[in-house]
Enzyme design. Structure first.
Site, PDB file in Angstrom:
ATOM      1  CD  GLU A 179      -1.862  -2.342   1.426  1.00 46.98           C
ATOM      2  OE1 GLU A 179      -0.682  -2.683   1.637  1.00 46.98           O
ATOM      3  OE2 GLU A 179      -2.821  -3.131   1.483  1.00 46.98           O
ATOM      4  CG  HIS A 216     -10.948  -7.188   8.232  1.00 45.15           C
ATOM      5  ND1 HIS A 216     -10.043  -7.600   9.171  1.00 45.15           N
ATOM      6  CD2 HIS A 216     -10.383  -7.443   7.029  1.00 45.15           C
ATOM      7  CE1 HIS A 216      -8.988  -8.092   8.565  1.00 45.15           C
ATOM      8  NE2 HIS A 216      -9.156  -8.015   7.263  1.00 45.15           N
TER       9      HIS A 216
END
Lengths: 345, 345, 83
Positions: free
Chosen positions: A63, A132
C-alpha cells in the site's frame, strides 16, 4: 414511460469510473484485486474487460508503494484512482496519505495539484471484527487536505464518483460494504435506486434532505442514512415526524443545511457508525453549540455512535455497539418525549 | 530415517486433525448463509449462521505448520496470519476454546471478541492477525524479549508470499538480522494473494533470495511435504535458539480451498486444485510411515479416529457455550492495572 | 420446448440443498434470441454465471423470478426453439 434502471451502489460506482475513463485517458485504476476480481466489493466490476490491464492494474500487497505512487503519478499529470481494500488497512500506508497526498498542495502554495481518488470499503455489521469493520471517516476528515465523500445510495455514488474523478484534489471515496448491494452480504435495499445512464455530477458540500419532518432532525451518513430512513418510517407510525439529512460529504461539510434543519425542528439526533469520541458526531454537536444564538433547542443534542471500543466479533456484541434501526427509533422517542407530553395536555 | 517415529507420528496425526478441522469448519460455516432462509435476492449471507463473517481455511497447508511446530515448545512464540487454524492447532492451542471463539461464544479464547482472525492464547504464546504483514514485527518483539530475559526461546513469524511485498517484511528482516534476534521467518507460498498469482506480484521467483539482502540465511522448500519442512526448520530453529540469529524459510505449499470460504475462485484454473490434491501431503506422510513400518493400518485408523473425535468434541463445546451479554462489549478495552480500583472503559 | 436450467455440474463442490439465486432475466418472454445469447444471470454462493440460449428461439414462460432462489434441477424457464 420506461421503467427506471435500478443499480446497486457497486454497479453505480463502477459505471461512474467507466464513463470517466472513456472520456479521459489520464484516468487509471490501481489496487489489490481490482482487475479480474472486479474489486473485493465490486467497485471495479467489469472494468478490466473494458479497459485492459494497463489501465486497471492489480498491485502487490504494498500500500505504501502504490498509494505513494498515485501521489507521484498525479503530480506528473495522471489522474489515478487507487483502492485501499479496507479502510482499516490505512495503518500500513498512512504516511503517504496524510503527510504527502493531503499536504503537498498546501505546502507548495497551491502549485502542486494531486487529482487522486482514494477508494476504500468501510463499515461493519456482518461479523468481520475489529480490524475489518471500521468506518474511520472521522479520522480522515480530521486531518486537513483530503476531501471525504461517503455516499448512502447508488444514485449519489455515481454522481459523487464522477465529481471526485474530475476534482483536481485528493478525494477519499468511502463506500460502506453493507449498502453495495452485493449478492453475498445482507444490505439495506434503499441503497439500490434509479441511476441515469448518462454521466452526471453531484457537488461536494451539499447535504440532501432525504425526508422532511418537523419534530426532530436526524443527521447521518453512509449506511446509517438507510437505517435512519427505516427508523423514520417507523416513527411516522407513532406520529413522530423526523427530518432525515444525508450529509453525503464530510469534507466539505454542508453546515448550512444542518443548521437550517435544526433551526426548524429544534431537536438533533446524530446517528453515526464511526467511534463516538473525537469524531463526526462531536463535530456536528459543536457546530450547533457555536450557533445557539440562532437556534432554539427543545432538547439537548443526542449522539448515537459506536462507543470507543474495538468492534467485537461476536454477533450480539457487534449488534450492541453499532447503532441499529431500533436504537435510532428509541433515541428519537426519548428526544421527542416532551413533544408527546405537550400534545396530550 | 533421521526423524524419530514419535515426531513423525505427531506430525501425521496433527495434519489429520487440522485437515478434519478445516473440512468440518467449511461445512459448519455454510450453515445459515445460503438460500432460501436468507434475505431475498441474496445468493449468500456472509453475516449469517453460527460462524459469521470471513473464514480462511488452510487445507493443504498443513505441512508448514507441523514441520515447524514439531521443533517448538510452549515457551516459543508463534505469530500467525488471517489463515491461522493449522498454526494454532500445531502450536497446541486448545481446540474447544479456539472453536468457541469462532462461534462468538463467551467460552472462546477472546470471550468472542476477536473471532477467527484474532486468536490469542498466551499460555501457548500464540497469536495471529488479520492484517497482512503484521506477524513479523510482533515475532521480532517476542524474540527481543527472550533475548533480554536471557531465555533460549524462539519466535516464529508465519506469513504468505503476498506479505513479502509489504513494508513490514523488509523492516522486520533487517531489524532481526541487525539485532541478531532469535526469530525464524516462515513464508507460506501458496501461490495466490486472493486473486493475484505470485508471478504478478513478486519481483523475484523465490522469496528466499531476499534473505541475502538482509544478511541472513534463506532456505527454499520446494515440496509441500511435512518431512521437508521439518528438515529445513530444524537447523533454523536451532540457530535461533543458540544465539546465531534469524533465518528466512520459504515453503511452496498448496491452498486447497479459496482465499475465503465462498470465494468463487474464477481467477484460478479449473483443474488446479484437483491436480494439487493428487500430492496430498497427508497421504504422502502416511505412505512414508507405512513404508518404514512405523504405522500399521490399524494404528492409522486409531490415530485418525482420535483426531476426528477431538475435532468433533471441539465443535460440540463451541455450540454448547453461551453467547456473551451485550454489555460485555464495553469491557476489556484496557487491562486492569495492579493499582487500579476503578472500572476502566 | 426446452427446459432452461442451471446445469448440475455448477453445483459440484457445494453441499446438498444449497440453493442458487436467480439474479436477473436479461431477455423478456416472446423476444427472439440467437443461440448463445445470454438469457439470465444466476449466482451460486458467490460465483456469478450466465445461462445462454441453447438455440435460436424465444423464452415462452419464466418459471423462477428475479430475486428468487432455486434448488438444483429446477426448471427456470421454458424455451421454444425457432422452427
Amino acid at each position: 414511460m420506461s421503467t427506471p434502471r435500478i443499480l446497486t451502489m457497486a454497479q453505480a460506482i463502477s459505471e461512474g469510473i467507466a464513463q470517466e475513463m472513456s472520456r479521459d485517458s489520464a484516468v487509471f485504476v490501481m489496487g489489490e484485486d481490482v482487475g479480474s476480481y472486479g474489486g473485493i466489493f465490486g467497485a471495479t466490476g467489469g472494468l478490466l474487460d473494458k479497459f485492459g490491464p494497463e489501465r486497471i492494474m492489480d498491485t502487490p500487497i504494498s500500500e505504501t508503494a502504490f498509494i505513494g505512487a498515485a501521489t507521484g503519478a498525479a503530480a506528473a499529470g495522471m489522474r489515478p484512482i487507487v483502492e485501499l481494500m479496507f479502510v482499516d488497512f490505512f495503518g500500513v500506508c498512512m504516511d503517504q496519505i496524510y503527510n504527502h497526498l493531503a499536504k503537498n498542495t498546501y505546502m507548495s502554495g497551491g502549485a502542486v495539484k494531486l487529482p487522486v481518488v482514494l477508494t476504500t470499503a468501510i463499515g461493519g455489521g456482518y461479523s468481520d471484527a475489529a480490524q475489518h469493520s471500521q468506518c474511520l471517516y472521522g479520522t480522515f476528515a480530521h486531518m486537513p487536505g483530503i476531501k471525504v465523500v461517503v455516499p448512502s445510495n447508488a444514485y449519489d455514488a455515481k454522481g459523487l464518483m464522477i465529481t471526485a474523478i474530475r476534482d483536481d484534489n485528493p478525494v477519499m471515496f468511502m463506500y460502506h460494504k453493507g449498502i453495495m448491494g452485493l449478492p453475498w452480504m445482507a444490505y439495506l435495499e434503499g441503497s439500490s435506486n434509479a441511476v441515469p445512464q448518462e454521466a452526471y455530477t453531484i457537488p461536494f458540500g451539499q447535504a440532501k434532505v432525504m425526508q422532511e419532518g418537523s419534530d426532530l432532525t436526524i443527521v447521518s451518513i453512509s449506511q446509517m442514512v438507510q437505517k435512519a430512513m427505516l427508523a423514520a418510517h417507523e416513527l411516522q407510525g407513532q406520529s413522530i415526524h423526523a427530518e432525515v439529512l444525508d450529509l453525503r460529504t464530510l469534507v466539505p461539510l454542508d453546515t448550512q443545511e444542518i443548521l437550517k434543519s435544526v433551526r426548524k425542528t429544534g431537536r438533533l439526533l446524530i446517528a453515526d457508525e464511526d467511534y463516538l469520541g473525537f469524531g463526526l458526531s462531536g463535530e456536528i454537536a459543536a457546530l450547533i453549540a457555536e450557533n445557539l444564538d440562532s437556534i432554539v433547542l427543545k432538547a439537548p443534542v443526542m449522539r448515537l455512535a459506536v462507543p470507543n471500543v474495538p468492534i467485537p466479533y461476536s454477533r450480539p456484541l457487534e449488534q450492541f455497539v453499532i447503532p441499529q434501526v431500533h436504537s435510532i427509533v428509541q433515541a428519537a422517542q426519548a428526544l421527542t418525549v416532551g413533544k408527546m407530553a405537550q400534545a396530550r395536555t | 530415517m533421521q526423524i524419530g517415529k514419535e515426531k513423525l507420528l505427531w506430525m501425521y496425526q496433527t495434519m489429520v486433525e487440522i485437515r478434519y478441522y478445516e473440512e468440518t469448519m467449511a461445512a459448519v460455516y455454510m450453515e445459515g448463509k445460503l438460500p432460501p432462509n436468507i434475505q431475498k435476492g441474496l445468493a449468500f449471507d456472509i453475516g449469517g449462521g453460527p460462524v459469521p463473517g470471513e473464514m480462511h481455511l488452510a487445507a493443504g497447508q498443513e505441512p508448514v505448520a507441523v514441520g515447524v511446530c514439531a521443533h517448538l515448545c510452549d515457551h516459543d512464540t508463534v505469530v500467525g496470519t488471517h489463515r491461522p487454524h493449522h498454526f494454532a492447532i500445531a502450536k497446541g492451542v486448545p481446540l474447544g476454546p479456539m472453536t468457541a471463539e469462532m462461534f462468538g461464544k463467551v467460552g472462546g479464547l477472546g470471550k468472542g471478541k476477536g473471532g477467527h482472525m484474532h486468536l490469542f492464547d498466551p499460555a501457548h504464546n500464540f497469536s495471529c492477525s488479520g492484517i497482512v504483514g503484521a506477524s513479523m514485527p510482533i515475532a521480532c518483539g517476542a524474540a527481543l524479549a527472550a533475548k533480554k530475559m536471557g531465555k533460549d526461546y524462539v519466535a516464529v513469524a508465519f506469513f504468505g508470499e503476498g506479505a513479502a511485498n509489504q513494508g513490514s517484511f523488509h523492516e522486520s528482516l533487517n531489524l532481526a538480522a541487525l539485532w541478531n534476534l532469535p526469530v525464524v521467518f516462515v513464508c507460506e507460498d501458496n501461490q495466490w494473494a486472493i486473486s493475484v498469482p505470485k508471478n504478478k506480484a513478486t519481483s523475484v521467483p523465490s522469496v528466499a533470495v531476499r534473505a541475502a539482502g538482509y544478511g541472513m540465511p534463506g532456505v527454499h522448500v520446494e515440496h509441500n511435504d511435512a518431512v521437508a519442512v521439518f528438515e529445513a526448520a530444524g537447523p533454523a530453529i536451532a540457530r535461533a535458539r543458540s544465539g546465531q540469529g534469524p533465518t528466512l524459510i520459504e515453503v511452496k505449499t498448496d491452498r486447497y480451498f479459496g482465499h475465503f470460504q465462498g470465494d468463487p475462485e474464477s481467477y484460478r484454473p479449473k483443474d488446479e486444485v484437483a491436480t494439487l490434491r493428487t500430492k496430498d501431503p497427508i497421504g504422502l506422510l502416511a505412505q512414508l510411515l507405512k513404508a518404514h513400518h512405523m504405522m500399521s493400518d490399524q494404528e492409522q485408523a486409531a490415530l485418525t479416529a482420535q483426531a476426528h473425535q477431538k475435532v468433533i468434541g471441539a465443535f460440540e463445546f463451541a455450540r454448547a457455550s453461551a453467547y456473551p451479554q451485550a454489555q460485555d462489549a464495553l469491557a476489556d478495552v484496557f487491562a486492569r492495572n495492579h493499582a487500579d480500583t476503578r472500572e476502566l472503559v | 420446448m426446452i427446459d432452461i436450467t442451471l446445469p448440475a455440474m455448477a453445483w459440484d463442490g457445494t453441499q446438498d440443498a444449497t440453493e442458487a439465486l436467480l439474479d436477473k432475466w436479461l431477455v423478456a418472454p416472446g423476444v427472439p434470441v440467437k443461440k448463445g445469447q445470454v438469457l439470465v444471470s444466476v449466482v451460486l454462493v458467490k460465483a456469478a454465471m450466465d445461462i445462454e440460449a441453447p438455440q435460436d428461439g424465444q423464452i415462452e414462460a419464466v418459471l423462477v423470478q428475479s430475486g428468487e432462489s432455486f434448488a438444483p434441477g429446477t426448471v427456470l424457464a421454458q424455451f421454444a426453439p425457432a422452427a
